[in-house]
Design a protein around this motif. Structure first.
Motif, PDB file in Angstrom:
ATOM      1  N   VAL A 246       0.868  -1.180   0.000  1.00 20.45           N
ATOM      2  CA  VAL A 246       0.000   0.000   0.000  1.00 20.45           C
ATOM      3  C   VAL A 246       0.899   1.222   0.000  1.00 20.45           C
ATOM      4  O   VAL A 246       1.820   1.323   0.822  1.00 20.45           O
ATOM      5  CB  VAL A 246      -0.930   0.028   1.233  1.00 20.45           C
ATOM      6  N   PHE A 495      -0.835   1.794  10.100  1.00 19.70           N
ATOM      7  CA  PHE A 495      -1.171   0.616   9.303  1.00 19.70           C
ATOM      8  C   PHE A 495      -0.124  -0.476   9.499  1.00 19.70           C
ATOM      9  O   PHE A 495      -0.457  -1.653   9.721  1.00 19.70           O
ATOM     10  CB  PHE A 495      -1.282   1.012   7.831  1.00 19.70           C
ATOM     11  N   GLU A 506      -5.035  -7.653   3.613  1.00 14.84           N
ATOM     12  CA  GLU A 506      -6.128  -7.353   2.686  1.00 14.84           C
ATOM     13  C   GLU A 506      -7.331  -6.778   3.430  1.00 14.84           C
ATOM     14  O   GLU A 506      -7.917  -5.777   3.010  1.00 14.84           O
ATOM     15  CB  GLU A 506      -6.542  -8.622   1.926  1.00 14.84           C
ATOM     16  N   ALA A 509      -6.597  -3.246   4.883  1.00 14.02           N
ATOM     17  CA  ALA A 509      -6.532  -2.240   3.814  1.00 14.02           C
ATOM     18  C   ALA A 509      -7.932  -1.910   3.306  1.00 14.02           C
ATOM     19  O   ALA A 509      -8.265  -0.742   3.061  1.00 14.02           O
ATOM     20  CB  ALA A 509      -5.660  -2.752   2.676  1.00 14.02           C
ATOM     21  N   LYS A 510      -8.780  -2.937   3.160  1.00 18.52           N
ATOM     22  CA  LYS A 510     -10.158  -2.722   2.690  1.00 18.52           C
ATOM     23  C   LYS A 510     -10.940  -1.895   3.695  1.00 18.52           C
ATOM     24  O   LYS A 510     -11.697  -0.982   3.322  1.00 18.52           O
ATOM     25  CB  LYS A 510     -10.836  -4.072   2.467  1.00 18.52           C
ATOM     26  N   LYS A 512      -9.809   0.315   5.738  1.00 18.62           N
ATOM     27  CA  LYS A 512      -9.351   1.699   5.760  1.00 18.62           C
ATOM     28  C   LYS A 512      -9.474   2.389   4.402  1.00 18.62           C
ATOM     29  O   LYS A 512      -9.154   3.565   4.258  1.00 18.62           O
ATOM     30  CB  LYS A 512      -7.890   1.745   6.230  1.00 18.62           C
ATOM     31  N   TYR A 514      -7.715   1.587   1.615  1.00 18.74           N
ATOM     32  CA  TYR A 514      -6.428   1.676   0.930  1.00 18.74           C
ATOM     33  C   TYR A 514      -6.406   0.719  -0.268  1.00 18.74           C
ATOM     34  O   TYR A 514      -6.921  -0.394  -0.193  1.00 18.74           O
ATOM     35  CB  TYR A 514      -5.273   1.303   1.867  1.00 18.74           C
ATOM     36  N   VAL A 516      -4.595  -1.901  -2.562  1.00 22.01           N
ATOM     37  CA  VAL A 516      -3.504  -2.875  -2.448  1.00 22.01           C
ATOM     38  C   VAL A 516      -2.962  -3.183  -3.839  1.00 22.01           C
ATOM     39  O   VAL A 516      -3.718  -3.517  -4.748  1.00 22.01           O
ATOM     40  CB  VAL A 516      -3.984  -4.175  -1.778  1.00 22.01           C
TER      41      VAL A 516
END
Length: 715
Positions: A246, A495, A506, A509-510, A512, A514, A516
């Motif tokens: 990220v 993070f 994964e 990130a999803k 927040k 963000y 990938v």
């Protein structure tokens, strides 16, 4: 005293111990072990046991850069080129040693003195313009005697050239040895010619693979693993790593943009400032009222170079074009956003200028001028005095300009034409010369000074006048503030910390929001890491022994931001795993499964019946050869054309698997060329075969030697 005496006796040992202790504070234990291990020895690679030293490799890379390659290639590209060259040298040297063939110094020298690169060089030619071997020998002797850094660099360049010549001779010698044993039998050449030039015509029905949705065909990892095992030779791979990352880029926020815009706006008007020296408040002129806008812009600073010239209307940004063309001298436009900048623009002047000018000049140089030769002795003052004298003459008698140009101008190109330069555009001349020619009128004569010297200029003609604008522009790049950069760091570190505490990459990130980015098949010597770009630190981390699957790390991207990276896959050297090979094998197996489905749809006994059952048309191709097996509307289908070329005419052949689908074919005709025509191609076929062998020879040799590459531990 006894203790002090012992310390003195062992001072050397203590210095080493203390040094190593201090070293351990800044270097990891792993690095210390590697420092004393073979990984950090002077050997950077081996070819069948023949060593390539780091010193030799680094010297060759530096020489290649010094010869101009650095500007054309990236550092890693240059290193790879040198590495491949050195590997090639070792391979050919060992093969020629096995064959008992040696390339001697005499052969190398003979190749050098017959090389056009050397024989055509002016420095090795005598007064009659003929290549002189003694001049070359003298040049090399001077290089060896020159101990200056420049001389050493030139000597290394020459030695590199000699090595390149030797390598070329080695390659030629081995290729010639191999080619001696190759020839093309006449029968083989004839058969090849007939095969590639036989014309085939046929009717066919085509059921494309694309007619079956991918969702209807499933491929499992077990099937991929089985395919890889059955075709092991196709799936040998070197060590690779898969990453997911990220990026946290420094991007200006809306608040940052407003702050940049606000600070620019404050430059427009006059303002009162306190002077610490006079201890009083003074009025400081702003951009709008300053008498010298370009000087003001330099003092406050601009993130883009200032252009002190006239601009055509077409050069003015669309966002301010109307305000500029309708504005008055002294008006300030902005702040406005254009590309990655906020800008302020002031109208300095506006007038009609020609698009092109025809002018003549007399160039007078002086010591230090760009046009001055080594034997120039004229001082600047003398040059100006001569230019002013010529100006006085041509102002009284313009007709004398051509004669004076021929006698005094040191610009040979125009002097022979009476000083005339022909027609030229606005931006083709240096600023001082340009401004005189375009901002004055036809017939005007004057003197200007440039880096080339003093020019006595006569404007011969002007044409195509259009409105032009001189603008002074202050630019501020739109970039993140320190506060925004700090916020970006906090986001990246938060993070990374949550991942270190067991968070799923994964999912987190999803959550927040963000994006990938996967990076698959990363190699130990790679430089570029997906969307991050060039970053060797990430590559080295990915290949460290203690970096395991799901290990994460935050990396600085210099002044661009940060990247949080996780190792998602490891592929050791050897056979690809089903996971690694899945994307490569899945389309192959999918095609095989679709082929079986389509074959089952061809159970009818004629082309027409098959076409009707599948709601398609019977098509045809005419005079298609195996040498160019393209079926119009379908594509390249060698298997289909091959089957049609050997099938009995008017007989149905079904279930032919091609590149784009499954075919049913009925051959109409097969026309073979005459053997007499084929015999004429024998010499061409032999030449092509030898050329093919030469091209493929090195690849074959390389596949059969053991190459050890330790470069990844150095870079």
């Amino acid at each position: 005293m006894a203790i002090l005496s012992k310390i003195r006796d062992r001072s050397g040992f203590l210095i080493i111990v203390i040094g190593l202790a201090m070293f351990s504070f800044v270097v990891s234990p792993k690095d210390i072990i590697d420092f004393f291990s073979n990984k950090n020895s002077d050997i950077i690679g081996e070819v069948n046991g023949k060593e390539i030293t780091y010193k030799e490799f680094a010297t060759r890379v530096e020489n290649a850069k010094n010869q101009g390659g650095q500007s054309s290639y990236g550092t890693l590209t240059m290193e790879n080129m040198v590495w491949n060259q050195m590997v090639s040298e070792k391979i050919y040297e060992s093969k020629l040693e096995e064959a008992g063939v040696i390339v001697g110094e005499g052969e190398i020298w003979q190749s050098i003195i017959t090389s056009p690169q050397v024989t055509n060089s002016p420095q090795f030619k005598n007064a009659q313009g003929v290549f002189n071997e003694d001049l070359l020998k003298e040049y090399i002797a001077n290089l060896e005697a020159d101990k200056t850094p420049d001389g050493k660099a030139r000597l290394q360049g020459w030695l590199s050239y000699e090595k390149a010549v030797k390598q070329n001779l080695l390659t030629q010698a081995y290729n010639e040895l191999v080619n001696v044993g190759f020839s093309v039998p006449e029968k083989e050449a004839v058969n090849d010619y007939v095969l590639n030039n036989t014309k085939v015509s046929a009717d066919y029905v085509y059921l494309p693979f694309a007619s079956i949705p991918n969702t209807d065909v499933k491929v499992t990892k077990e099937e991929v693993a089985s395919y890889v095992k059955e075709h092991a030779s196709l799936f040998e791979t070197e060590e690779t790593r898969d990453l997911k990352l990220v990026k946290f880029s420094f991007q200006a926020s809306k608040e940052d943009e407003e702050e940049i815009k606000h600070n620019l706006a404050k430059l427009v008007e006059d303002k009162e400032e306190y002077n610490k020296i006079s201890k009083s408040t003074e009025l400081v002129k702003g951009f709008k009222n300053t008498p010298d806008a370009f000087l003001y812009a330099e003092e406050v600073g601009s993130d883009l170079p200032l252009e002190n010239r006239f601009q055509a209307e077409s050069e003015i940004p669309t966002v301010i074009k109307e305000e500029i063309t309708n504005g008055t001298k002294g008006a300030v436009v902005g702040p406005y956003k254009f590309s990655k900048y906020y800008k302020l623009t002031k109208i300095i002047d506006s007038q009609k200028l020609p698009d092109s000018v025809n002018a003549s000049h007399i160039l007078i140089n002086f010591v230090g001028a760009q046009s001055a030769q080594a034997n120039t002795t004229r001082t600047l003052a003398d040059a100006q005095k001569l230019a002013d004298s010529i100006l006085a003459v041509v102002k009284k008698s313009p007709r004398k300009f051509a004669t004076l140009a021929e006698n005094y101008s040191i610009d040979p190109g125009s002097a022979s034409k009476g000083g005339n330069l022909g027609w030229f555009a606005y931006r083709s001349m240096v600023p001082e010369f340009r401004d005189f020619c375009f901002e004055n009128k036809k017939g005007d004569i004057g003197v200007v000074r440039t880096n080339f010297g003093f020019h006595v200029i006569k404007i011969e003609n002007q044409k195509d006048f259009n409105q032009a604008y001189k603008l002074a522009t202050i630019s501020r790049k739109i970039e993140a503030s320190e506060a925004t950069e700090n916020k970006t760091f906090e986001e990246a570190e938060t993070f990374a910390n949550e991942l270190r505490n067991g968070g799923d990459f994964e999912a987190l990130a999803k959550e927040k929001g963000y994006a990938v980015s996967p990076v698959n098949g990363l190699k130990a010597l790679d430089v570029y890491v997906g969307s991050v770009g060039e970053n060797r630190r990430i590559v080295r981390w990915a290949f460290e022994e203690d970096t395991n699957i799901n290990s994460t790390q935050r990396f600085d991207l210099d002044e661009k931001g940060y990247a949080v990276v996780a190792l998602s896959g490891k592929q050791e050297k050897g056979l690809k795993s089903a996971t690694t090979a899945f994307s490569q094998v899945e389309p192959i197996l999918m095609k095989e499964k679709k082929a079986e489905i389509l074959k089952a749809k061809m159970d009818a006994g004629s082309l027409e019946a098959i076409a009707k059952a599948n709601n398609v048309e019977v098509a045809s191709f005419n005079d298609v050869t195996l040498g160019a097996p393209t079926i119009a509307g379908v594509g390249i289908e060698p298997a289909v054309v091959s089957v049609a070329s050997v099938a009995t005419p008017n007989n149905l052949v079904k279930e032919v698997v091609g590149n784009k689908g499954v075919f049913a074919v009925v051959t109409k005709s097969v026309k073979q060329p005459k053997e007499e025509d084929a015999k004429e191609s024998l010499e061409v076929a032999s030449t092509q075969l030898k050329s093919s062998v030469s091209r493929q020879l090195f690849t074959g040799l390389k596949d059969n030697v053991e190459i050890k590459d330790y470069r990844a531990s150095r870079y």
